[in-house]
Design an enzyme around this catalytic site. Structure first.
Site, PDB file in Angstrom:
ATOM      1  N   HIS A  98      15.162 -22.542 -25.575  1.00  0.00           N
ATOM      2  CA  HIS A  98      15.061 -21.892 -26.737  1.00  0.00           C
ATOM      3  C   HIS A  98      14.498 -22.112 -27.808  1.00  0.00           C
ATOM      4  O   HIS A  98      14.701 -21.455 -29.191  1.00  0.00           O
ATOM      5  CB  HIS A  98      16.906 -21.591 -27.083  1.00  0.00           C
ATOM      6  N   ASP A 125      23.742 -15.546 -26.550  1.00  0.00           N
ATOM      7  CA  ASP A 125      23.742 -16.939 -26.321  1.00  0.00           C
ATOM      8  C   ASP A 125      25.173 -17.381 -26.094  1.00  0.00           C
ATOM      9  O   ASP A 125      26.143 -16.983 -26.935  1.00  0.00           O
ATOM     10  CB  ASP A 125      23.295 -17.596 -27.442  1.00  0.00           C
ATOM     11  N   HIS A 127      25.892 -20.469 -26.837  1.00  0.00           N
ATOM     12  CA  HIS A 127      25.858 -21.377 -27.947  1.00  0.00           C
ATOM     13  C   HIS A 127      25.512 -20.803 -29.181  1.00  0.00           C
ATOM     14  O   HIS A 127      24.861 -19.426 -29.248  1.00  0.00           O
ATOM     15  CB  HIS A 127      24.994 -22.528 -27.768  1.00  0.00           C
ATOM     16  N   ASP A 129      23.368 -22.425 -31.427  1.00  0.00           N
ATOM     17  CA  ASP A 129      21.943 -22.998 -32.061  1.00  0.00           C
ATOM     18  C   ASP A 129      22.051 -23.123 -33.500  1.00  0.00           C
ATOM     19  O   ASP A 129      20.804 -22.852 -33.937  1.00  0.00           O
ATOM     20  CB  ASP A 129      20.956 -21.957 -31.188  1.00  0.00           C
ATOM     21  N   HIS A 142      16.622 -27.228 -28.856  1.00  0.00           N
ATOM     22  CA  HIS A 142      17.028 -25.922 -28.521  1.00  0.00           C
ATOM     23  C   HIS A 142      18.397 -25.647 -29.196  1.00  0.00           C
ATOM     24  O   HIS A 142      18.610 -24.309 -29.064  1.00  0.00           O
ATOM     25  CB  HIS A 142      16.961 -25.655 -27.074  1.00  0.00           C
ATOM     26  N   ASP A 229      19.180 -15.793 -24.462  1.00  0.00           N
ATOM     27  CA  ASP A 229      19.400 -16.949 -23.817  1.00  0.00           C
ATOM     28  C   ASP A 229      20.300 -16.681 -22.500  1.00  0.00           C
ATOM     29  O   ASP A 229      21.369 -16.117 -22.581  1.00  0.00           O
ATOM     30  CB  ASP A 229      20.136 -17.860 -24.754  1.00  0.00           C
ATOM     31  N   ASP A 231      22.093 -18.180 -20.656  1.00  0.00           N
ATOM     32  CA  ASP A 231      23.414 -18.698 -20.427  1.00  0.00           C
ATOM     33  C   ASP A 231      24.434 -17.852 -21.102  1.00  0.00           C
ATOM     34  O   ASP A 231      25.550 -18.172 -21.149  1.00  0.00           O
ATOM     35  CB  ASP A 231      23.449 -20.140 -20.880  1.00  0.00           C
ATOM     36  N   GLU A 274      15.751 -20.098 -21.552  1.00  0.00           N
ATOM     37  CA  GLU A 274      16.638 -20.893 -21.061  1.00  0.00           C
ATOM     38  C   GLU A 274      16.581 -20.782 -19.242  1.00  0.00           C
ATOM     39  O   GLU A 274      17.338 -21.462 -18.795  1.00  0.00           O
ATOM     40  CB  GLU A 274      17.908 -21.108 -21.687  1.00  0.00           C
TER      41      GLU A 274
HETATM   42  C1  DIR Z   1      24.698 -28.154 -28.298  1.00  0.00           C
HETATM   43  C2  DIR Z   1      24.322 -27.131 -26.994  1.00  0.00           C
HETATM   44  N1  DIR Z   1      25.156 -27.205 -29.202  1.00  0.00           N
HETATM   45  C3  DIR Z   1      23.608 -28.923 -28.809  1.00  0.00           C
HETATM   46  N2  DIR Z   1      23.304 -26.410 -27.342  1.00  0.00           N
HETATM   47  C4  DIR Z   1      22.690 -25.381 -26.334  1.00  0.00           C
HETATM   48  O1  DIR Z   1      22.925 -29.503 -28.230  1.00  0.00           O
HETATM   49  O2  DIR Z   1      23.170 -28.649 -29.646  1.00  0.00           O
HETATM   50  N3  DIR Z   1      22.474 -25.398 -25.349  1.00  0.00           N
HETATM   51  N4  DIR Z   1      21.770 -24.673 -27.143  1.00  0.00           N
HETATM   52  O3  DIR Z   1      21.991 -24.552 -24.394  1.00  0.00           O
HETATM   53 MN    MN Z   2      20.093 -20.727 -26.983  1.00  0.00          MN
HETATM   54 MN    MN Z   3      22.751 -21.326 -24.841  1.00  0.00          MN
END
Ligand code: DIR
Ligand code: MN
Ligand code: MN
Ligand code: MN
Length: 312
Positions: A98, A125, A127, A129, A142, A229, A231, A274
């Site tokens: 990402h 997503d 998450h 991000d 990412h 994304d 996921d 992703e």
């Molecule tokens: C978690 C996971 N918040 C980090 N983030 C993501 O690593 O900052 N996982 N984007 O796909």
């Molecule tokens: Mn993402």
């Molecule tokens: Mn994600």
């Protein structure tokens, strides 16, 4: 009706290697053929490379893994994405992790700004991000792309002297979130980042919530970039990602979102990120992602006129 495909085999932004095979898997799953069957002219620009890019001399932040490499990708994506947008084609950016969006969204924001239009971003997503080198736990970049795009400090050297077009946090919609870190959440609250989490989706359904996003874009005569994304989807539907989180969007919810976005006519560019073919089950996730892009570009079950528009 021309679509440009641009691959960015990046995987250093994530903890798991393998998303660099994403563009190849999406092509193998028949992305171009599907879009052509929907009456688009498809131009595939192949995969970008950062081999020729000169490194800058800025000092990498303490907590940003593989900063140099991501910096190269961000600059290349931003330049090429912008050039391709100028040809009038609708770009689909094939990731790659990402961090790709730091370049793609920057490119599209610059492009549309020159045309007097504001870029809105829909971030599908699990998450948010929205970490910065200050807030991050993992140092994986990412997890920082949305924050970077909203102009948060900490990664200011990523684009060097290239133009950085930050998007207004009010034009970002996070959608499908179910995993947000503590400090990340605090920062998002301070910036009033809009987020539709899975609980809201459970309560109200995706149609109502996506229409709200679309209406905001239309009210401003904006253009929407969809950053998908993989996921975002439930792991049962999409096992081929490195950071699966249970409780994601179902197959039907995801298709409905794409169908509604198609009907809206506001989508101007797309990221697919992703996807990790190394973790996939015989191409299942790649095929699902491609089918969803089909719905985003007009694939319908029947050929009746779009029912959502008829009601609205
Ligand atoms: C978690 C996971 N918040 C980090 N983030 C993501 O690593 O900052 N996982 N984007 O796909
Ligand atoms: Mn993402
Ligand atoms: Mn994600
Ligand atoms: Mn132009």
């Amino acid at each position: 009706r021309r679509i440009a495909l641009l691959g960015a085999p990046i995987d250093m932004g994530a903890s798991q290697r393998g998303t660099l095979m994403g563009p190849a898997a999406l092509r193998t799953a028949g992305l171009a053929t599907l879009l052509e069957s929907l009456d688009f002219e498809v131009v595939d620009y192949g995969d970008l490379s950062v081999a020729e890019i000169r490194d800058l001399a800025d000092r990498p932040p303490a907590k940003a893994n593989h900063y140099r490499e991501i910096q190269r990708w961000t600059r290349v994506l931003s330049r090429r994405g912008y050039e391709i947008a100028q040809t009038g084609a609708l770009p689909i950016f094939l990731g790659g992790d990402h961090t790709l969006s730091m370049g793609s969204v920057n490119a599209m924001a610059r492009h549309w700004r020159e045309h007097g239009r504001d870029l809105f971003v829909l971030w599908l997503d699990a998450h948010a991000d929205y970490n910065t080198p200050e807030t991050t736990i993992t140092a994986n970049m990412h997890g920082m792309s949305a924050a970077f795009l909203c102009g948060e400090a900490g990664l200011d050297g990523l684009l060097g002297d290239d133009a950085r077009a930050s998007i207004d946090p009010g034009r970002l919609d996070l959608f499908g979130a179910r995993s947000i870190d503590k400090l990340e959440k605090e920062l998002m609250r301070a910036r009033r980042i809009r987020v539709v989490d899975m609980r809201q989706i459970d309560e109200f359904g995706v149609a109502v919530l996506i229409r709200r996003v679309i209406e905001r874009v239309k009210a401003d005569n904006g253009v929407l970039h969809v950053s998908f994304d993989v996921d975002f989807l439930d792991p049962c539907v999409a096992p081929g990602v490195g950071t699966t989180v249970p409780g994601g969007a179902t197959y039907r919810e995801a298709h409905l979102i794409m169908e509604l976005l198609h009907d809206s006519g506001v989508v101007g560019s797309v990221d697919i990120v992703e996807l990790n073919p190394f973790l996939d089950e015989r191409g299942r996730t790649a095929r699902t992602a491609v089918e969803l892009i089909g719905s985003l570009f007009g694939q319908q079950i029947t050929d009746r006129p779009t029912p959502s528009n008829a009601i609205a």
